[in-house]
Design a protein around this motif. Structure first.
Motif, PDB file in Angstrom:
ATOM      1  N   VAL A   1       0.842  -1.210   0.000  1.00 17.38           N
ATOM      2  CA  VAL A   1       0.000   0.000   0.000  1.00 17.38           C
ATOM      3  C   VAL A   1       0.871   1.251   0.000  1.00 17.38           C
ATOM      4  O   VAL A   1       0.685   2.169  -0.810  1.00 17.38           O
ATOM      5  N   LEU A   2       1.843   1.277   0.894  1.00 12.64           N
ATOM      6  CA  LEU A   2       2.672   2.478   1.036  1.00 12.64           C
ATOM      7  C   LEU A   2       3.567   2.730  -0.173  1.00 12.64           C
ATOM      8  O   LEU A   2       3.991   3.866  -0.401  1.00 12.64           O
ATOM      9  N   ASN A   3       3.857   1.696  -0.946  1.00 12.65           N
ATOM     10  CA  ASN A   3       4.724   1.847  -2.119  1.00 12.65           C
ATOM     11  C   ASN A   3       3.984   2.290  -3.383  1.00 12.65           C
ATOM     12  O   ASN A   3       4.587   2.376  -4.455  1.00 12.65           O
ATOM     13  N   GLN A   4       2.690   2.580  -3.271  1.00 10.66           N
ATOM     14  CA  GLN A   4       1.928   3.000  -4.447  1.00 10.66           C
ATOM     15  C   GLN A   4       2.403   4.367  -4.952  1.00 10.66           C
ATOM     16  O   GLN A   4       2.655   5.276  -4.173  1.00 10.66           O
ATOM     17  N   THR A   5       2.496   4.482  -6.281  1.00  6.54           N
ATOM     18  CA  THR A   5       2.864   5.776  -6.883  1.00  6.54           C
ATOM     19  C   THR A   5       1.714   6.773  -6.760  1.00  6.54           C
ATOM     20  O   THR A   5       1.939   7.982  -6.795  1.00  6.54           O
ATOM     21  N   TYR A   6       0.482   6.270  -6.633  1.00  9.16           N
ATOM     22  CA  TYR A   6      -0.694   7.125  -6.448  1.00  9.16           C
ATOM     23  C   TYR A   6      -0.691   7.623  -5.007  1.00  9.16           C
ATOM     24  O   TYR A   6      -0.600   6.826  -4.070  1.00  9.16           O
ATOM     25  N   LYS A   7      -0.793   8.917  -4.819  1.00  5.71           N
ATOM     26  CA  LYS A   7      -0.562   9.470  -3.482  1.00  5.71           C
ATOM     27  C   LYS A   7      -1.818   9.866  -2.709  1.00  5.71           C
ATOM     28  O   LYS A   7      -1.745  10.086  -1.513  1.00  5.71           O
ATOM     29  N   ASN A   8      -2.973   9.958  -3.385  1.00  2.00           N
ATOM     30  CA  ASN A   8      -4.176  10.379  -2.654  1.00  2.00           C
ATOM     31  C   ASN A   8      -4.854   9.165  -2.013  1.00  2.00           C
ATOM     32  O   ASN A   8      -5.955   8.765  -2.402  1.00  2.00           O
ATOM     33  N   ILE A   9      -4.135   8.583  -1.062  1.00  2.23           N
ATOM     34  CA  ILE A   9      -4.601   7.358  -0.389  1.00  2.23           C
ATOM     35  C   ILE A   9      -4.715   7.603   1.110  1.00  2.23           C
ATOM     36  O   ILE A   9      -3.794   8.125   1.740  1.00  2.23           O
TER      37      ILE A   9
ATOM     38  N   LYS B   1       2.296   0.611  -9.385  1.00  6.79           N
ATOM     39  CA  LYS B   1       1.524   1.498 -10.262  1.00  6.79           C
ATOM     40  C   LYS B   1       0.050   1.101 -10.367  1.00  6.79           C
ATOM     41  O   LYS B   1      -0.726   1.736 -11.097  1.00  6.79           O
ATOM     42  N   THR B   2      -0.358   0.084  -9.640  1.00  3.42           N
ATOM     43  CA  THR B   2      -1.711  -0.455  -9.795  1.00  3.42           C
ATOM     44  C   THR B   2      -2.792   0.603  -9.598  1.00  3.42           C
ATOM     45  O   THR B   2      -3.653   0.798 -10.459  1.00  3.42           O
ATOM     46  N   VAL B   3      -2.779   1.293  -8.461  1.00  8.95           N
ATOM     47  CA  VAL B   3      -3.850   2.258  -8.169  1.00  8.95           C
ATOM     48  C   VAL B   3      -3.838   3.390  -9.194  1.00  8.95           C
ATOM     49  O   VAL B   3      -4.891   3.810  -9.692  1.00  8.95           O
ATOM     50  N   GLU B   4      -2.665   3.861  -9.542  1.00 12.73           N
ATOM     51  CA  GLU B   4      -2.542   4.925 -10.541  1.00 12.73           C
ATOM     52  C   GLU B   4      -3.156   4.487 -11.872  1.00 12.73           C
ATOM     53  O   GLU B   4      -3.931   5.228 -12.498  1.00 12.73           O
ATOM     54  N   ASP B   5      -2.846   3.266 -12.295  1.00 19.91           N
ATOM     55  CA  ASP B   5      -3.379   2.742 -13.556  1.00 19.91           C
ATOM     56  C   ASP B   5      -4.897   2.582 -13.514  1.00 19.91           C
ATOM     57  O   ASP B   5      -5.591   2.828 -14.506  1.00 19.91           O
ATOM     58  N   ILE B   6      -5.405   2.160 -12.363  1.00 17.69           N
ATOM     59  CA  ILE B   6      -6.852   1.943 -12.233  1.00 17.69           C
ATOM     60  C   ILE B   6      -7.604   3.251 -12.434  1.00 17.69           C
ATOM     61  O   ILE B   6      -8.545   3.328 -13.235  1.00 17.69           O
ATOM     62  N   PHE B   7      -7.196   4.298 -11.735  1.00 17.24           N
ATOM     63  CA  PHE B   7      -7.933   5.558 -11.850  1.00 17.24           C
ATOM     64  C   PHE B   7      -7.684   6.260 -13.182  1.00 17.24           C
ATOM     65  O   PHE B   7      -8.494   7.073 -13.617  1.00 17.24           O
TER      66      PHE B   7
ATOM     67  N   ASP C   1     -18.213   4.010 -11.018  1.00  8.90           N
ATOM     68  CA  ASP C   1     -18.723   3.638  -9.693  1.00  8.90           C
ATOM     69  C   ASP C   1     -17.929   2.467  -9.121  1.00  8.90           C
ATOM     70  O   ASP C   1     -17.729   2.369  -7.913  1.00  8.90           O
ATOM     71  N   ILE C   2     -17.522   1.566 -10.012  1.00 10.60           N
ATOM     72  CA  ILE C   2     -16.743   0.392  -9.607  1.00 10.60           C
ATOM     73  C   ILE C   2     -15.639   0.148 -10.636  1.00 10.60           C
ATOM     74  O   ILE C   2     -15.880   0.217 -11.844  1.00 10.60           O
ATOM     75  N   TYR C   3     -14.436  -0.130 -10.137  1.00  9.30           N
ATOM     76  CA  TYR C   3     -13.332  -0.606 -10.975  1.00  9.30           C
ATOM     77  C   TYR C   3     -12.995  -2.022 -10.504  1.00  9.30           C
ATOM     78  O   TYR C   3     -13.001  -2.292  -9.299  1.00  9.30           O
TER      79      TYR C   3
END
Length: 248
Positions: A24-32, A96-102, A109-111
Motif C-alpha cells: 500500500v505504502l509503495n503506491q505511486t498514487y498518493k491520494n490514499i 503502479k496499480t492504483v494509478e493505472d486503475i484511476f 462507480d466500480i473498478y
C-alpha cells in the motif's frame, strides 16, 4: 485524483502484515487514506504496524466480533471517494496499480481487475480459477464469485455496512448490493491484486458454501440458483479434468 481509502484488517498475522502494508505504502498514487484495523493481536502484529504509524492514517487495535465487524469499523472511519479492502497477507499487485486503475476511466462507480493467487510460501499459483468477467454487473456472481474482494474498488457513496448475519461470505452480499446501485462499472483489464489462499472461507468451506447458496438465492431466486449450481458443478469437473491432463 479521487481519494482512495484502503482498509487492512488483521488479527495475529505477524508473518504477513508488513508485506501488505508495504504494498500500500509503495503506491505511486498518493491520494490514499490508509486504515489498519487490528483485532487486539497478541503475536507482535501491532508492533509491526506501529513501525509505519507515520504513514498510516488511522490505526485501531481492539477486540471485534469477527472479520466483517472489523471491516465495518474500517468503513465507518473511511473518508475516501472509493474504498478497497486489502487484508493482511494480500498485496496490491504492483506500485503502479492504483494509478493505472484511476487513469483507465475517470469517474466509474466500480473498478475491477484480475487476481493472482499465492500459496503459503508466497509462490504464485497463477490466476484464479474464476477469472474476472469481461463485463460485470450484479448478476455476474450467479456462477460463482468471479471477482475477488481485493480486486474491486467501489465508490464509497454506494456501499453499505457488511451484513453481520453472514459470517463467511458477507463480502459477496456486499459487492452485489453495491453493483446493483452502480451505473458505470469498469474492467481495468490488468492484474490488480495478489491473494494469499486459505482464508476463513476456505477453513470453513462447508459453512461458506451454505451462506453463498443462501445469498445467491436471495438475489437470483431458488430455482435459477439450483440450475446455476449445476452449471458450476459441471464447470468445476471440466476444470479439474483439463488441469489433470495438463499435469500428467
Amino acid at each position: 485524483m479521487p481519494k482512495l481509502t484502503i482498509i487492512t484488517i488483521v488479527y495475529n498475522n505477524v508473518r504477513d502484515i508488513e508485506r501488505t502494508i508495504k504494498s500500500v505504502l509503495n503506491q505511486t498514487y498518493k491520494n490514499i487514506e490508509y486504515i489498519v484495523i487490528d483485532g487486539a493481536s497478541t503475536d507482535g502484529t501491532l508492533q509491526v504496524v506501529e513501525q509505519y504509524k507515520n504513514q498510516i492514517s488511522k490505526i485501531i487495535s481492539e477486540p471485534d466480533k469477527g472479520i466483517y465487524d472489523a471491516m465495518n469499523k474500517g468503513l465507518a472511519l473511511a473518508t475516501g471517494d472509493y474504498v478497497l479492502f486489502m487484508n493482511s497477507g494480500d498485496e496490491i499487485y504492483d506500485p503502479k496499480t492504483v494509478e493505472d486503475i484511476f487513469a483507465s476511466s475517470p469517474g466509474a462507480d466500480i473498478y475491477y481487475g484480475e487476481t493472482e493467487m499465492y500459496n503459503d510460501n508466497w509462490e504464485s499459483l497463477g490466476r484464479r480459477r474464476h477469472e474476472a468477467p469481461e463485463e460485470f454487473d450484479w448478476t455476474s456472481f450467479k456462477y460463482g464469485m468471479s471477482i475477488s474482494h481485493q480486486a474491486i474498488y467501489i465508490r464509497r457513496s454506494i456501499v453499505t455496512p457488511y451484513d453481520l448475519t453472514y459470517r463467511y461470505s458477507s463480502d459477496i452480499d456486499w459487492i452485489i448490493k453495491a453493483a446493483k446501485k452502480a451505473s458505470n462499472i469498469v474492467n481495468v483489464n490488468r492484474y490488480v491484486a495478489k491473494y494469499l489462499v486459505g482464508g476463513m472461507s476456505k477453513k470453513k468451506h462447508r459453512e461458506s458454501l451454505k451462506e453463498r447458496f443462501k445469498i445467491f438465492t436471495k438475489y437470483y431466486g431458488l430455482l435459477p440458483n439450483i440450475f446455476n449450481h449445476m452449471v458450476i458443478a459441471v464447470n468445476l469437473a471440466l476444470y479439474f479434468v483439463k488441469h489433470r491432463r495438463t499435469n500428467d
